[in-house]
Scaffold this active site. Structure first.
Site, PDB file in Angstrom:
ATOM      1  N   ARG A  20      74.656 -32.264  16.569  1.00 29.57           N
ATOM      2  CA  ARG A  20      74.020 -32.033  17.375  1.00 29.57           C
ATOM      3  C   ARG A  20      74.667 -31.297  18.696  1.00 29.57           C
ATOM      4  O   ARG A  20      74.769 -29.750  19.039  1.00 29.57           O
ATOM      5  CB  ARG A  20      73.426 -32.731  17.841  1.00 29.57           C
ATOM      6  CG  ARG A  20      71.867 -32.259  18.653  1.00 29.57           C
ATOM      7  CD  ARG A  20      71.726 -32.856  19.960  1.00 29.57           C
ATOM      8  NE  ARG A  20      72.524 -33.372  21.241  1.00 29.57           N
ATOM      9  CZ  ARG A  20      72.629 -33.024  22.381  1.00 29.57           C
ATOM     10  NH1 ARG A  20      72.642 -32.194  22.795  1.00 29.57           N
ATOM     11  NH2 ARG A  20      72.830 -33.996  23.021  1.00 29.57           N
ATOM     12  N   GLU A  21      75.046 -32.025  19.639  1.00 29.30           N
ATOM     13  CA  GLU A  21      75.865 -31.176  20.664  1.00 29.30           C
ATOM     14  C   GLU A  21      77.376 -30.337  20.446  1.00 29.30           C
ATOM     15  O   GLU A  21      77.471 -29.114  20.724  1.00 29.30           O
ATOM     16  CB  GLU A  21      76.724 -32.576  21.418  1.00 29.30           C
ATOM     17  CG  GLU A  21      77.472 -32.153  22.637  1.00 29.30           C
ATOM     18  CD  GLU A  21      77.004 -31.666  23.971  1.00 29.30           C
ATOM     19  OE1 GLU A  21      75.618 -32.433  24.345  1.00 29.30           O
ATOM     20  OE2 GLU A  21      76.887 -30.165  23.968  1.00 29.30           O
ATOM     21  N   HIS A  80      66.880 -35.077  17.481  1.00 31.64           N
ATOM     22  CA  HIS A  80      67.459 -35.155  19.033  1.00 31.64           C
ATOM     23  C   HIS A  80      65.759 -34.091  19.068  1.00 31.64           C
ATOM     24  O   HIS A  80      66.423 -32.846  18.639  1.00 31.64           O
ATOM     25  CB  HIS A  80      68.892 -34.020  19.630  1.00 31.64           C
ATOM     26  CG  HIS A  80      68.803 -33.723  20.388  1.00 31.64           C
ATOM     27  ND1 HIS A  80      69.248 -32.995  22.188  1.00 31.64           N
ATOM     28  CD2 HIS A  80      69.236 -35.045  22.010  1.00 31.64           C
ATOM     29  CE1 HIS A  80      69.382 -33.629  22.924  1.00 31.64           C
ATOM     30  NE2 HIS A  80      68.943 -34.464  22.645  1.00 31.64           N
ATOM     31  N   ASP A 100      65.659 -39.193  19.243  1.00 32.85           N
ATOM     32  CA  ASP A 100      66.220 -39.148  20.586  1.00 32.85           C
ATOM     33  C   ASP A 100      65.446 -38.202  20.888  1.00 32.85           C
ATOM     34  O   ASP A 100      65.883 -36.696  21.247  1.00 32.85           O
ATOM     35  CB  ASP A 100      68.054 -39.134  20.845  1.00 32.85           C
ATOM     36  CG  ASP A 100      68.531 -39.877  20.645  1.00 32.85           C
ATOM     37  OD1 ASP A 100      68.409 -40.848  20.107  1.00 32.85           O
ATOM     38  OD2 ASP A 100      69.967 -39.458  19.719  1.00 32.85           O
ATOM     39  N   SER A 142      66.177 -40.230  26.906  1.00 31.24           N
ATOM     40  CA  SER A 142      67.018 -39.692  27.849  1.00 31.24           C
ATOM     41  C   SER A 142      66.264 -38.165  29.355  1.00 31.24           C
ATOM     42  O   SER A 142      65.413 -37.903  28.457  1.00 31.24           O
ATOM     43  CB  SER A 142      68.150 -39.167  27.532  1.00 31.24           C
ATOM     44  OG  SER A 142      69.111 -38.356  27.971  1.00 31.24           O
ATOM     45  N   THR A 174      75.445 -34.207  32.301  1.00 29.00           N
ATOM     46  CA  THR A 174      74.763 -33.705  31.326  1.00 29.00           C
ATOM     47  C   THR A 174      75.463 -31.576  31.942  1.00 29.00           C
ATOM     48  O   THR A 174      76.289 -31.548  31.297  1.00 29.00           O
ATOM     49  CB  THR A 174      73.226 -32.770  31.959  1.00 29.00           C
ATOM     50  OG1 THR A 174      72.101 -33.490  31.597  1.00 29.00           O
ATOM     51  CG2 THR A 174      73.158 -31.096  30.677  1.00 29.00           C
ATOM     52  N   HIS A 203      79.394 -35.155  29.128  1.00 29.68           N
ATOM     53  CA  HIS A 203      80.227 -34.077  29.845  1.00 29.68           C
ATOM     54  C   HIS A 203      81.830 -34.255  29.723  1.00 29.68           C
ATOM     55  O   HIS A 203      81.536 -35.174  30.829  1.00 29.68           O
ATOM     56  CB  HIS A 203      79.633 -32.726  29.785  1.00 29.68           C
ATOM     57  CG  HIS A 203      78.108 -32.589  28.885  1.00 29.68           C
ATOM     58  ND1 HIS A 203      78.472 -31.617  27.877  1.00 29.68           N
ATOM     59  CD2 HIS A 203      77.538 -32.877  28.265  1.00 29.68           C
ATOM     60  CE1 HIS A 203      77.757 -31.745  27.230  1.00 29.68           C
ATOM     61  NE2 HIS A 203      76.966 -32.575  27.520  1.00 29.68           N
ATOM     62  N   HIS A 297     113.654 -43.740  25.844  1.00 30.12           N
ATOM     63  CA  HIS A 297     112.321 -44.512  24.842  1.00 30.12           C
ATOM     64  C   HIS A 297     113.302 -44.681  24.304  1.00 30.12           C
ATOM     65  O   HIS A 297     112.224 -45.807  23.615  1.00 30.12           O
ATOM     66  CB  HIS A 297     111.449 -43.414  25.696  1.00 30.12           C
ATOM     67  CG  HIS A 297     111.023 -43.532  26.666  1.00 30.12           C
ATOM     68  ND1 HIS A 297     109.108 -43.080  26.688  1.00 30.12           N
ATOM     69  CD2 HIS A 297     111.333 -42.733  28.281  1.00 30.12           C
ATOM     70  CE1 HIS A 297     109.049 -43.081  28.832  1.00 30.12           C
ATOM     71  NE2 HIS A 297     110.322 -43.038  29.033  1.00 30.12           N
TER      72      HIS A 297
HETATM   73  C1  HCA Z   1      71.883 -30.125  26.366  1.00 28.69           C
HETATM   74  C2  HCA Z   1      71.087 -32.199  27.295  1.00 28.69           C
HETATM   75  C3  HCA Z   1      72.457 -33.217  26.485  1.00 28.69           C
HETATM   76  C4  HCA Z   1      71.279 -34.025  26.446  1.00 28.69           C
HETATM   77  C5  HCA Z   1      71.911 -35.684  26.282  1.00 28.69           C
HETATM   78  C6  HCA Z   1      70.967 -36.306  25.726  1.00 28.69           C
HETATM   79  C7  HCA Z   1      73.024 -32.991  27.842  1.00 28.69           C
HETATM   80  O1  HCA Z   1      72.557 -30.315  27.715  1.00 28.69           O
HETATM   81  O2  HCA Z   1      72.120 -29.946  25.877  1.00 28.69           O
HETATM   82  O3  HCA Z   1      70.004 -36.602  24.940  1.00 28.69           O
HETATM   83  O4  HCA Z   1      70.642 -37.992  26.335  1.00 28.69           O
HETATM   84  O5  HCA Z   1      74.015 -33.010  28.085  1.00 28.69           O
HETATM   85  O6  HCA Z   1      72.133 -33.657  28.990  1.00 28.69           O
HETATM   86  O7  HCA Z   1      73.637 -32.584  25.248  1.00 28.69           O
HETATM   87 CU    CU Z   2      75.533 -33.014  25.830  1.00 27.96          CU
END
Ligand code: HCA
Ligand code: CU
Length: 393
Positions: A20-21, A80, A100, A142, A174, A203, A297
């Site tokens: 997903r991410e 998601h 999610d 979230s 984010t 992130h 080392h």
């Molecule tokens: C994005 C959304 C997300 C969602 C994270 C989550 C973020 O930027 O695409 O569902 O908790 O970083 O906020 O990945």
């Molecule tokens: Cu994200």
């Protein structure tokens, strides 16, 4: 407290979001076969959850979500979605174990993304969450951009969705601005206010994604989002291997539930799918993660690897490497290499060879092959000399 004192990590689950991410990484384009391959590998590794792209994203995303949900993996399958009944309905139809849900709560996102007030957000949550609960799936809610949302707004939303009976609330950094202390404070406060489990998604824009995930766990988070190699939007999120490395140095027992030797295959598979190299400085699987160079080392590592290794390569199916072909080398490392090659050389010979290696390495870069050649010729001339002496006797 001495820093080598191990602490026990509380029970936690990894939600791997490579599908997903990770799909939001600029180079990522996963075919159905590749998604199935990754899902199977991550399942074998033992992550507790896999998070898949919103089935509303495209027809193929929807089909792939249903395909992976139907594979019968041990990992629970999540998808998601936006906080929207249409998305929620389609998500449930794909047969996933959980959904999610995410919605932005920062003023930036409320203004430039969905345009809703906090009251409106809570209103939509009151439609979506009961629908998902009645459908029998796990529900996570979230707040996107949690770190730039006002704490007052955040807690109002979290408490409202907690009342609605979500399984987890999610904190999302984010844009990667949170520091470990900020994450620790936010998650601690949240822990005191909600009954639900707490998930952290961080992130890596300012390099804190792994530390932040770790601090979230210390503060009471129960679920951490990762991706293989950390791939994701912009420069990505907490990497699976990085989180494992962080946890393993604190509490090796906490990661024994995973099939750790699969990490290298996971990193290499994803790297080749998205057309990048595994970074040289990658946690655990970077090519030099277990390579020792300086003579001091090398000597200590040869005596006891733990002197300069916080992680044990053998736990990950990997081996350490002592690099000797350079000017910083030491005679203990040279002797060890000679032993590896089955060559018998005296300490005096090893010391002399070490000096020769240093002189050569000062003039130009050396390869291990060149050093091996030196060791062998020294050995052969020593053997030759010994044979000549015994022939004369
Ligand atoms: C994005 C959304 C997300 C969602 C994270 C989550 C973020 O930027 O695409 O569902 O908790 O970083 O906020 O990945
Ligand atoms: Cu994200």
């Amino acid at each position: 407290m001495p820093t080598n004192t191990l602490t026990q990590i509380k029970p936690f689950s990894i939600i791997d979001s490579t599908l997903r991410e990770g799909e939001q990484f600029v180079n990522a384009f996963f075919t159905t076969e590749q998604k199935v391959q990754l899902a199977t590998l991550l399942d074998e590794f033992g992550v507790e959850y896999l998070e898949l792209t919103n089935p509303m994203a495209s027809p193929q995303s929807r089909d792939d979500c249903a395909t992976i949900a139907g594979l019968g993996l041990k990992s629970k399958i999540l998808t998601h979605t936006r906080c929207h009944l249409d998305d929620a309905r389609v998500a449930v139809e794909t047969g996933v174990d959980g959904v999610d849900v995410v919605i932005g709560t920062s003023s930036q996102l409320r203004k430039f993304s969905h345009g809703r007030t906090i009251d409106e957000i809570i209103g939509i949550a009151r439609e979506v969450i009961p629908f998902l609960r009645d459908s029998g799936v796990e529900v996570r809610f979230s707040t996107e951009d949690s770190l730039r949302s006002s704490p007052e707004d955040l807690f109002r939303v979290y408490e409202a969705v907690d009342e609605l009976g979500v399984d987890r609330v999610g904190v999302a950094d984010t844009v990667g601005v949170g520091s470990p202390r900020q994450i620790y404070d936010l998650v601690s406060q949240l822990r005191a206010r909600v009954k639900a489990d707490i998930e952290f998604h961080g992130h890596n824009d300012s390099g804190c994604a792994i530390a932040n995930a770790y601090c979230a766990l210390e503060a009471g988070a129960t679920h951490i989002d990762t991706t293989v190699l950390g791939i994701g939007e912009r420069n990505g999120i907490t990497s699976l291997g990085g989180l494992v490395a962080r946890l393993a140095v604190v509490d090796p027992q906490s990661v024994r539930k995973y099939n750790l030797p699969l990490l290298r295959e996971l990193d290499q598979t994803v790297a080749s799918m998205v057309d990048i190299e595994v970074p040289f400085n990658n946690y655990i699987t970077g090519f030099c993660a277990f390579t020792h160079k300086a003579g001091i080392h090398a000597k200590a590592v040869l005596n006891d690897p733990s002197t300069y290794e916080a992680l044990r390569p053998e736990d990950f199916g990997l081996t350490r490497y002592v690099h000797i072909a350079h000017r910083l080398t030491g005679w203990n490392a040279v002797r060890s290499r000679a032993e590896q090659l089955g060559l018998t050389l005296t300490d005096a010979q090893c010391k002399d060879l070490t000096n020769r290696i240093k002189t050569l390495a000062d003039a130009h870069a050396l390869t291990l092959e060149q050093v091996d050649l030196l060791l062998r010729s020294e050995h052969e001339s020593a053997v030759g000399a010994a044979e000549r002496t015994s022939a004369l006797a």
